[in-house]
Design an enzyme around this catalytic site. Structure first.
Site, short mmCIF file in Angstrom:
data_model
loop_
_atom_site.label_atom_id
_atom_site.label_comp_id
_atom_site.label_asym_id
_atom_site.label_seq_id
_atom_site.Cartn_x
_atom_site.Cartn_y
_atom_site.Cartn_z
N ASP A 150 13.21 -31.42 -21.94
CA ASP A 150 12.33 -32.06 -22.92
C ASP A 150 11.59 -33.19 -22.21
OD1 ASP A 150 14.53 -33.81 -22.74
OD2 ASP A 150 14.39 -34.42 -24.83
N PHE A 203 8.61 -32.68 -15.58
CA PHE A 203 8.90 -33.44 -14.36
C PHE A 203 7.74 -34.33 -13.91
CE2 PHE A 203 11.85 -29.78 -13.93
CZ PHE A 203 13.04 -30.49 -13.93
N TYR A 227 9.95 -36.71 -20.78
CA TYR A 227 10.44 -38.07 -20.50
C TYR A 227 10.26 -38.91 -21.76
CZ TYR A 227 10.10 -36.90 -15.48
OH TYR A 227 10.25 -36.34 -14.23
N HIS A 270 20.34 -28.83 -11.59
CA HIS A 270 19.23 -29.71 -11.96
C HIS A 270 19.03 -30.78 -10.90
CE1 HIS A 270 16.84 -32.52 -14.40
NE2 HIS A 270 16.55 -31.47 -15.15
#
Length: 224
Positions: free
Chosen positions: A64, A77, A66, A186
């Protein structure tokens, strides 16, 4: 919310008519009216706007947006040019440096990737300020699953990069033998050392694209 206007609109148009999407729209509209929500409404669908369906050759799945001020702008990202680089992206840049020798830039603005056919798609497209995962299970997952399904059906070579468990949960949807699936932990500081570092996704992606007669991605993000 901004509308999708490019070649994504046709394949996704049936989603906008479904009951879940009508509820999702109402929920998100109310959230923006009563809470601080990211990204800005006009940026919600930037992953689709910046990377037309016909151009997609790589998909990076995020979770989801930031949730701090000024960060999210609709690409997973990525942050706007004048925003500090978040820890996960610091680690992505480190792996990119180790993999391809790219220098580590002074910004986290990844639109250059999106413009080359790298779709930077979160599975949830909005979030309340300072509350990670606060818009989980309000309907975004159904919408982005539909998009992932459309991508899976494309009859051309494509790379799916799945970092972390939420992204890897989508692997079951990806059954097209023409596509390459790359999985790793991740890139967050909590998990990057468990196999994200050294996974070499960027060189593997470019090798696959080149092998199939496609232009490799120029991964270097330049200093601003």
């Amino acid at each position: 919310m901004a509308a999708i206007t490019n070649d994504w609109l046709g394949p996704l148009s049936s989603e906008f008519k479904k009951p879940y999407y009508k509820e999702l729209y109402k929920t998100v509209k109310h959230e923006y009216e009563t809470k601080r929500v990211f990204p800005e409404p006009d940026d919600i669908f930037n992953a689709f706007a910046f990377t037309p369906l016909a151009d997609v050759k790589v998909v990076i799945l995020g979770q989801d947006p930031y949730h701090n001020y000024g960060q999210a702008h609709g690409l997973c990202f990525s942050v706007k040019p004048d925003v500090d680089i978040p820890p996960s992206l610091v680690n992505i840049y480190q792996e990119l440096h180790d993999d391809l020798g790219c220098y580590i830039p002074n910004n986290g603005y990844l639109k250059k990737w999106a413009d080359q056919g790298v779709m930077l798609l979160n599975t949830v497209l909005t979030v309340r300020a300072h509350q990670a995962n606060s818009h989980r299970d309000i309907g975004w997952e159904k919408f982005t699953d539909a998009a992932i399904g459309i991508l899976n059906q494309q009859d051309r070579p494509m790379v799916f990069i799945l970092w972390g468990r939420p992204a890897q949960a989508k692997k079951a949807m990806l059954n097209n033998p023409r596509h390459l699936i790359l999985e790793a932990p991740h890139p967050s500081p909590l998990s990057a050392s468990r196999g994200f570092f050294g996974s070499r996704p960027f060189s593997k992606t470019n090798a696959f694209l080149t092998e199939h007669g496609l232009t490799p991605v120029e991964w270097q993000i330049e200093n601003i």
